[in-house]
Write a protein that holds these residues in place. Structure first.
Motif, short mmCIF file in Angstrom:
data_model
loop_
_atom_site.label_atom_id
_atom_site.label_comp_id
_atom_site.label_asym_id
_atom_site.label_seq_id
_atom_site.Cartn_x
_atom_site.Cartn_y
_atom_site.Cartn_z
N LEU A 53 0.84 -1.20 0.15
CA LEU A 53 -0.01 0.03 -0.04
C LEU A 53 1.02 1.29 0.14
O LEU A 53 1.69 1.29 0.79
N ARG A 54 0.88 2.18 -1.18
CA ARG A 54 1.45 3.28 -1.16
C ARG A 54 0.53 4.56 -1.06
O ARG A 54 0.88 5.69 -0.52
N ILE A 55 -0.68 4.46 -1.34
CA ILE A 55 -1.81 5.57 -1.45
C ILE A 55 -2.95 5.24 -0.77
O ILE A 55 -3.29 4.08 -1.27
N LEU A 56 -3.49 5.91 0.10
CA LEU A 56 -4.68 5.89 0.65
C LEU A 56 -5.35 7.00 0.81
O LEU A 56 -5.14 8.07 1.33
N GLY A 74 2.03 1.11 10.75
CA GLY A 74 2.82 -0.06 10.16
C GLY A 74 3.05 -0.14 8.88
O GLY A 74 3.80 -0.92 8.43
N CYS A 75 2.50 0.71 7.95
CA CYS A 75 2.43 0.92 6.64
C CYS A 75 3.62 1.57 6.19
O CYS A 75 3.55 2.89 5.66
N GLN A 76 4.96 0.69 6.26
CA GLN A 76 6.04 1.50 5.90
C GLN A 76 6.24 1.97 4.66
O GLN A 76 7.13 2.97 4.33
N ASN A 77 5.54 1.38 3.75
CA ASN A 77 5.65 2.08 2.09
C ASN A 77 4.59 3.08 1.79
O ASN A 77 4.32 3.39 0.52
N LEU A 78 3.93 3.47 2.78
CA LEU A 78 2.77 4.32 2.30
C LEU A 78 3.54 5.74 2.02
O LEU A 78 4.15 6.43 3.21
N GLU A 79 2.95 6.24 1.07
CA GLU A 79 3.76 7.53 0.50
C GLU A 79 2.66 8.79 0.75
O GLU A 79 3.20 9.72 0.83
N GLN A 80 1.49 8.38 0.58
CA GLN A 80 0.39 9.56 0.48
C GLN A 80 -0.76 9.21 1.12
O GLN A 80 -1.54 8.00 0.89
N ILE A 81 -1.50 10.14 1.83
CA ILE A 81 -2.68 9.81 2.53
C ILE A 81 -3.58 11.12 2.09
O ILE A 81 -3.07 12.05 2.39
N GLU A 82 -4.94 10.89 1.78
CA GLU A 82 -5.94 11.89 1.79
C GLU A 82 -6.76 11.96 2.71
O GLU A 82 -7.46 11.07 2.87
N LEU A 83 -6.94 13.20 3.46
CA LEU A 83 -8.01 13.39 4.64
C LEU A 83 -8.77 14.47 4.50
O LEU A 83 -9.25 15.01 5.50
N ILE A 104 5.67 10.31 4.46
CA ILE A 104 4.41 10.43 3.90
C ILE A 104 3.89 11.78 3.71
O ILE A 104 4.53 12.88 4.23
N LYS A 105 3.35 12.00 2.67
CA LYS A 105 2.60 13.19 1.98
C LYS A 105 1.17 13.26 2.71
O LYS A 105 0.64 12.33 2.16
N VAL A 106 0.74 14.10 3.45
CA VAL A 106 -0.59 14.00 4.15
C VAL A 106 -1.41 15.16 3.60
O VAL A 106 -0.99 16.31 3.55
N HIS A 107 -2.51 15.04 2.77
CA HIS A 107 -3.36 16.09 2.24
C HIS A 107 -4.34 16.06 3.13
O HIS A 107 -5.28 15.02 3.16
#
Length: 133
Positions: A53-56, A74-83, A104-107
């Motif tokens: 998982l890279r984008i959520l 724990g999602c070490q490969n998560l690069e981006q999350i939209e909130l 991580i990029k958090v929007h």
């Protein structure tokens, strides 16, 4: 996997995805208004989350809270999350997530604080950026 605006998506659906879809690299759940922290917990502890998982995208998911972000640490490969418009998530929870996942990029969007109904000159004010003359 784009499930945006699929109004029937529930925590049970996310449990199924977590158990049987280990190769999801991008997951859009925006406007899936029935999902809760429990569903995000399933995703956060799944094989896909820890490895793929890279984008959520969770825009406008009104039932998720700060706990959801804790489940994603724990999602070490998560690069981006939209909130955007996740009103039960506070800035401190985002800071905690960034501490654990520094790249991580958090929007996110936080609505401005609603001003008091009147300002000192007695005129009503509707938002911080507008003054009614």
């Amino acid at each position: 996997m784009d499930l945006e605006e699929c109004i029937q998506i529930t925590d049970s659906t996310l449990n199924y995805l977590a158990n049987f879809c280990p190769n999801i690299s991008a997951l859009t759940l925006s406007h899936c208004e029935l999902i809760t922290d429990e569903g995000i917990r399933h995703i956060g502890h799944s094989a896909c989350a820890t490895e793929q998982l890279r984008i959520l995208e969770l825009d406008n998911c009104p039932l998720i809270t700060d706990a959801s972000l804790d489940y994603l640490t724990g999602c070490q490969n998560l690069e981006q999350i939209e909130l955007y418009d996740c009103q039960l998530i506070i800035k401190a929870a985002i800071r905690r997530l960034r501490t654990r996942l520094p790249n991580i990029k958090v929007h996110a969007y936080f609505a401005p604080v609603t001003p008091p109904p009147a300002i000192s000159n007695g005129r009503e004010r509707y938002c911080k950026c507008c003054v009614i003359l």
